[in-house]
Design an enzyme around this catalytic site. Sequence first.
Site, PDB file in Angstrom:
ATOM      1  N   SER A 144       0.903  -1.360   0.022  1.00  0.00           N
ATOM      2  CA  SER A 144      -0.084  -0.016  -0.072  1.00  0.00           C
ATOM      3  C   SER A 144       1.048   1.345   0.064  1.00  0.00           C
ATOM      4  O   SER A 144       1.983   1.215   0.683  1.00  0.00           O
ATOM      5  CB  SER A 144      -0.972   0.044   1.144  1.00  0.00           C
ATOM      6  OG  SER A 144      -1.503   1.311   1.291  1.00  0.00           O
ATOM      7  N   TYR A 158      -1.941  -0.331  10.216  1.00  0.00           N
ATOM      8  CA  TYR A 158      -2.183  -0.888   8.849  1.00  0.00           C
ATOM      9  C   TYR A 158      -0.739  -0.481   8.111  1.00  0.00           C
ATOM     10  O   TYR A 158      -0.129  -1.307   7.322  1.00  0.00           O
ATOM     11  CB  TYR A 158      -3.296  -0.302   8.239  1.00  0.00           C
ATOM     12  CG  TYR A 158      -3.553  -0.651   6.714  1.00  0.00           C
ATOM     13  CD1 TYR A 158      -4.112  -2.084   6.423  1.00  0.00           C
ATOM     14  CD2 TYR A 158      -3.382   0.104   5.818  1.00  0.00           C
ATOM     15  CE1 TYR A 158      -4.315  -2.373   4.823  1.00  0.00           C
ATOM     16  CE2 TYR A 158      -3.487  -0.086   4.414  1.00  0.00           C
ATOM     17  CZ  TYR A 158      -3.887  -1.191   3.899  1.00  0.00           C
ATOM     18  OH  TYR A 158      -4.037  -1.462   2.767  1.00  0.00           O
TER      19      TYR A 158
END
Length: 249
Positions: A144, A158
């Site tokens: 990501s 995350y």
Amino acid sequence: MERTERPVTVVTGGSRGIGAATCLRLAADGHDLVVGYARDSAAAETVLAGVREAGGRGVAVRADTSVEAEVERLFEVAEERLGPVTGLVNNAAVTGPLGRLADSDTANLRRVLDVNLLGVLLCARRAAQLMSARGSGVIVNVSSGAATIGSPGEYVHYAAAKAGVDALTLGLAKELGPDGVRVNAVAPGVVDTGMHAAMGDPERAGRMGAAVPLGRAGRAEEIAAAISWLMSTDASYTTGTVLRVAGGR
């Protein structure tokens, strides 16, 4: 069991979003697919129908990638039903609710780390064991853009897990290169999928996309295209790379 020369690729988190788009793209590009999913069997079967319509063989397998025994079963079913696994797309991920780290629940922190990092490690380890013994294979991890931005106020846990995926990609590429196995990652930016609603902010993709240099959120199919290239022979000299697909952000 019928054997073919088509690549056999396991896609975790393959029932929705980027994973579903990747399954359909790879099937169109000549792969047979293992659609890994956590809960939604109906969605997985819909993706599987698309795989077959595109000319590929496929099987849907329910598996929590953070559980070692379920990862083992995922690959066992893949090899029993479709043949030797030649590729892995490590896509399964969770974010939990948006918020500051100081307000995060410990159980949520553990779940995010278990799925987004431990699960990727477990799947990559099993793929490495199979592929190294055969002298070839491709692993693509879905990281990501959050790994390099940090995502303050939203999900720094995350982001931290995805930074671990980037480190895994680099190290494992060096480790498996001599065995003929390539390891890369894609790092999507904001992508218009159902994950934003699951985080509690269904309008997030549109809002965040407006601030991206290209002026919009990405589409799952655009990430799938990047994954497909990394899986292909066109990327035969590409390993240890984290390919950012984030609209310039």
